[in-house]
Design a protein around this motif. Structure first.
Motif, PDB file in Angstrom:
ATOM      1  N   TRP A  98       0.842  -1.192   0.000  1.00 34.15           N
ATOM      2  CA  TRP A  98       0.000   0.000   0.000  1.00 34.15           C
ATOM      3  C   TRP A  98       0.873   1.236   0.000  1.00 34.15           C
ATOM      4  O   TRP A  98       1.917   1.276   0.642  1.00 34.15           O
ATOM      5  CB  TRP A  98      -0.888   0.031   1.232  1.00 34.15           C
ATOM      6  N   LEU A  99       0.413   2.237  -0.701  1.00 30.48           N
ATOM      7  CA  LEU A  99       1.094   3.527  -0.735  1.00 30.48           C
ATOM      8  C   LEU A  99       0.252   4.524   0.049  1.00 30.48           C
ATOM      9  O   LEU A  99      -0.916   4.744  -0.273  1.00 30.48           O
ATOM     10  CB  LEU A  99       1.252   3.997  -2.193  1.00 30.48           C
ATOM     11  N   GLY A 100       0.832   5.088   1.080  1.00 28.11           N
ATOM     12  CA  GLY A 100       0.116   6.086   1.862  1.00 28.11           C
ATOM     13  C   GLY A 100      -0.062   7.369   1.072  1.00 28.11           C
ATOM     14  O   GLY A 100       0.808   7.775   0.308  1.00 28.11           O
ATOM     15  N   ALA A 101      -1.194   8.008   1.240  1.00 32.03           N
ATOM     16  CA  ALA A 101      -1.474   9.240   0.497  1.00 32.03           C
ATOM     17  C   ALA A 101      -2.183  10.272   1.366  1.00 32.03           C
ATOM     18  O   ALA A 101      -2.728  11.237   0.866  1.00 32.03           O
ATOM     19  CB  ALA A 101      -2.323   8.906  -0.730  1.00 32.03           C
ATOM     20  N   ALA A 102      -2.166  10.061   2.680  1.00 34.57           N
ATOM     21  CA  ALA A 102      -2.915  10.938   3.593  1.00 34.57           C
ATOM     22  C   ALA A 102      -2.121  12.185   3.942  1.00 34.57           C
ATOM     23  O   ALA A 102      -0.885  12.194   3.934  1.00 34.57           O
ATOM     24  CB  ALA A 102      -3.257  10.181   4.872  1.00 34.57           C
ATOM     25  N   ASP A 103      -2.851  13.214   4.295  1.00 35.38           N
ATOM     26  CA  ASP A 103      -2.255  14.429   4.848  1.00 35.38           C
ATOM     27  C   ASP A 103      -1.567  14.055   6.154  1.00 35.38           C
ATOM     28  O   ASP A 103      -2.156  13.380   7.007  1.00 35.38           O
ATOM     29  CB  ASP A 103      -3.366  15.457   5.076  1.00 35.38           C
ATOM     30  N   ALA A 130       0.606  15.159  -4.722  1.00 36.68           N
ATOM     31  CA  ALA A 130       2.012  15.370  -5.108  1.00 36.68           C
ATOM     32  C   ALA A 130       2.982  14.500  -4.311  1.00 36.68           C
ATOM     33  O   ALA A 130       3.790  13.770  -4.915  1.00 36.68           O
ATOM     34  CB  ALA A 130       2.376  16.851  -5.005  1.00 36.68           C
ATOM     35  N   PRO A 131       2.951  14.531  -2.970  1.00 40.88           N
ATOM     36  CA  PRO A 131       3.901  13.661  -2.264  1.00 40.88           C
ATOM     37  C   PRO A 131       3.613  12.173  -2.457  1.00 40.88           C
ATOM     38  O   PRO A 131       4.537  11.354  -2.475  1.00 40.88           O
ATOM     39  CB  PRO A 131       3.766  14.075  -0.797  1.00 40.88           C
ATOM     40  N   ALA A 132       2.350  11.816  -2.621  1.00 43.47           N
ATOM     41  CA  ALA A 132       2.017  10.403  -2.837  1.00 43.47           C
ATOM     42  C   ALA A 132       2.600   9.920  -4.166  1.00 43.47           C
ATOM     43  O   ALA A 132       3.178   8.827  -4.235  1.00 43.47           O
ATOM     44  CB  ALA A 132       0.509  10.191  -2.808  1.00 43.47           C
ATOM     45  N   ILE A 133       2.462  10.724  -5.201  1.00 45.99           N
ATOM     46  CA  ILE A 133       2.991  10.321  -6.515  1.00 45.99           C
ATOM     47  C   ILE A 133       4.514  10.273  -6.482  1.00 45.99           C
ATOM     48  O   ILE A 133       5.126   9.303  -6.950  1.00 45.99           O
ATOM     49  CB  ILE A 133       2.477  11.275  -7.619  1.00 45.99           C
ATOM     50  N   THR A 134       5.135  11.280  -5.894  1.00 48.85           N
ATOM     51  CA  THR A 134       6.600  11.305  -5.809  1.00 48.85           C
ATOM     52  C   THR A 134       7.114  10.107  -5.019  1.00 48.85           C
ATOM     53  O   THR A 134       8.043   9.412  -5.449  1.00 48.85           O
ATOM     54  CB  THR A 134       7.076  12.619  -5.147  1.00 48.85           C
ATOM     55  N   THR A 135       6.513   9.856  -3.888  1.00 48.59           N
ATOM     56  CA  THR A 135       6.932   8.718  -3.058  1.00 48.59           C
ATOM     57  C   THR A 135       6.690   7.400  -3.780  1.00 48.59           C
ATOM     58  O   THR A 135       7.553   6.517  -3.782  1.00 48.59           O
ATOM     59  CB  THR A 135       6.178   8.728  -1.712  1.00 48.59           C
ATOM     60  N   GLY A 136       5.542   7.278  -4.409  1.00 52.84           N
ATOM     61  CA  GLY A 136       5.217   6.035  -5.113  1.00 52.84           C
ATOM     62  C   GLY A 136       6.156   5.744  -6.260  1.00 52.84           C
ATOM     63  O   GLY A 136       6.632   4.609  -6.415  1.00 52.84           O
ATOM     64  N   VAL A 137       6.448   6.753  -7.054  1.00 52.82           N
ATOM     65  CA  VAL A 137       7.357   6.559  -8.197  1.00 52.82           C
ATOM     66  C   VAL A 137       8.763   6.240  -7.704  1.00 52.82           C
ATOM     67  O   VAL A 137       9.434   5.344  -8.231  1.00 52.82           O
ATOM     68  CB  VAL A 137       7.346   7.803  -9.117  1.00 52.82           C
ATOM     69  N   THR A 138       9.208   6.949  -6.685  1.00 55.88           N
ATOM     70  CA  THR A 138      10.548   6.708  -6.149  1.00 55.88           C
ATOM     71  C   THR A 138      10.652   5.299  -5.573  1.00 55.88           C
ATOM     72  O   THR A 138      11.606   4.567  -5.867  1.00 55.88           O
ATOM     73  CB  THR A 138      10.886   7.754  -5.062  1.00 55.88           C
ATOM     74  N   ALA A 139       9.682   4.918  -4.746  1.00 56.75           N
ATOM     75  CA  ALA A 139       9.714   3.591  -4.128  1.00 56.75           C
ATOM     76  C   ALA A 139       9.624   2.496  -5.185  1.00 56.75           C
ATOM     77  O   ALA A 139      10.412   1.539  -5.163  1.00 56.75           O
ATOM     78  CB  ALA A 139       8.579   3.451  -3.121  1.00 56.75           C
ATOM     79  N   MET A 140       8.684   2.625  -6.108  1.00 61.02           N
ATOM     80  CA  MET A 140       8.503   1.570  -7.109  1.00 61.02           C
ATOM     81  C   MET A 140       9.714   1.471  -8.031  1.00 61.02           C
ATOM     82  O   MET A 140      10.102   0.371  -8.433  1.00 61.02           O
ATOM     83  CB  MET A 140       7.229   1.824  -7.910  1.00 61.02           C
ATOM     84  N   SER A 141      10.312   2.594  -8.362  1.00 59.22           N
ATOM     85  CA  SER A 141      11.519   2.569  -9.201  1.00 59.22           C
ATOM     86  C   SER A 141      12.657   1.854  -8.469  1.00 59.22           C
ATOM     87  O   SER A 141      13.360   1.034  -9.060  1.00 59.22           O
ATOM     88  CB  SER A 141      11.953   3.993  -9.557  1.00 59.22           C
ATOM     89  N   GLY A 142      12.821   2.156  -7.182  1.00 55.11           N
ATOM     90  CA  GLY A 142      13.850   1.478  -6.402  1.00 55.11           C
ATOM     91  C   GLY A 142      13.599  -0.016  -6.317  1.00 55.11           C
ATOM     92  O   GLY A 142      14.526  -0.824  -6.437  1.00 55.11           O
ATOM     93  N   VAL A 143      12.353  -0.389  -6.106  1.00 57.78           N
ATOM     94  CA  VAL A 143      11.998  -1.822  -6.034  1.00 57.78           C
ATOM     95  C   VAL A 143      12.255  -2.491  -7.389  1.00 57.78           C
ATOM     96  O   VAL A 143      12.865  -3.570  -7.451  1.00 57.78           O
ATOM     97  CB  VAL A 143      10.527  -1.998  -5.599  1.00 57.78           C
ATOM     98  N   ALA A 144      11.810  -1.845  -8.468  1.00 58.48           N
ATOM     99  CA  ALA A 144      12.003  -2.438  -9.804  1.00 58.48           C
ATOM    100  C   ALA A 144      13.487  -2.614 -10.119  1.00 58.48           C
ATOM    101  O   ALA A 144      13.900  -3.673 -10.622  1.00 58.48           O
ATOM    102  CB  ALA A 144      11.333  -1.558 -10.861  1.00 58.48           C
ATOM    103  N   LEU A 145      14.288  -1.602  -9.835  1.00 55.57           N
ATOM    104  CA  LEU A 145      15.723  -1.709 -10.108  1.00 55.57           C
ATOM    105  C   LEU A 145      16.357  -2.828  -9.284  1.00 55.57           C
ATOM    106  O   LEU A 145      17.222  -3.564  -9.778  1.00 55.57           O
ATOM    107  CB  LEU A 145      16.420  -0.379  -9.837  1.00 55.57           C
ATOM    108  N   ASP A 146      15.935  -2.978  -8.033  1.00 54.24           N
ATOM    109  CA  ASP A 146      16.458  -4.050  -7.205  1.00 54.24           C
ATOM    110  C   ASP A 146      16.055  -5.415  -7.746  1.00 54.24           C
ATOM    111  O   ASP A 146      16.862  -6.335  -7.805  1.00 54.24           O
ATOM    112  CB  ASP A 146      15.967  -3.904  -5.759  1.00 54.24           C
ATOM    113  N   LEU A 147      14.812  -5.557  -8.165  1.00 56.38           N
ATOM    114  CA  LEU A 147      14.334  -6.845  -8.670  1.00 56.38           C
ATOM    115  C   LEU A 147      14.972  -7.215 -10.009  1.00 56.38           C
ATOM    116  O   LEU A 147      15.034  -8.400 -10.362  1.00 56.38           O
ATOM    117  CB  LEU A 147      12.818  -6.851  -8.795  1.00 56.38           C
ATOM    118  N   LEU A 148      15.444  -6.219 -10.731  1.00 53.70           N
ATOM    119  CA  LEU A 148      16.073  -6.490 -12.033  1.00 53.70           C
ATOM    120  C   LEU A 148      17.550  -6.846 -11.919  1.00 53.70           C
ATOM    121  O   LEU A 148      18.185  -7.171 -12.922  1.00 53.70           O
ATOM    122  CB  LEU A 148      15.904  -5.279 -12.957  1.00 53.70           C
TER     123      LEU A 148
END
Length: 149
Positions: A98-103, A130-148
């Motif tokens: 889950w990606l948090g998106a709350a204030d 804005a912070p939810a998208i930034t956090t989500g893209v950063t986290a998912m990119s890090g996870v994808a790079l690690d899995l690759l």
């Protein structure tokens, strides 16, 4: 009825119990054998279970790029999700996160008072984009790079 369980075994036990209960009630009321209840089960999505090793790898990779203090462990919930289909009944390791998106202020108040914030399907759900998208893209990119690797 909708049936949600934490395991396939638990689901099968509950379905068997529903059948026993329906038949037992019918017998108790003297329903003849040719008029006994028919319990039809239509299965939707399977139980969504995170693969433990993959979950740890995803957690570590996300923590490495967004900070371990921003990666929390979620408890199991009785949600209705189709994510379990991606694992082909556990044949392919899978993880749902889950990606948090709350204030942040509202989240802190919720933690203090114990009053939960509105969920995804509530008209009152109010993500901070804005912070939810930034956090989500950063986290998912890090996870994808690690899995690759």
């Amino acid at each position: 009825m909708t049936l949600r369980t934490y395991s396939t075994e638990g689901r099968d036990q509950i379905v068997a119990a529903v059948r026993r209960t329906a038949n037992g009630l019918a017998e108790a009321y003297g329903i003849p054998a040719d008029r006994m209840p028919i319990v039809t089960v239509t299965y939707g999505a399977p139980v969504t279970l995170n693969d433990p090793a993959l979950a740890e790898r995803v957690r570590a990779a996300a923590a490495a790029v967004i900070g371990k203090e921003r990666v929390l462990e979620a408890r199991a919930v009785m949600g209705s999700e189709d994510v379990g289909l991606f694992s082909l009944d556990g044949k392919i390791p899978a993880v749902m996160y889950w990606l948090g998106a709350a204030d942040e202020g509202k989240l802190e108040e919720s933690r203090k008072t114990g009053v939960p914030l509105p969920g995804l399907h509530s008209a009152l759900f109010a993500p901070v984009y804005a912070p939810a998208i930034t956090t989500g893209v950063t986290a998912m990119s890090g996870v994808a790079l690690d899995l690759l690797k």
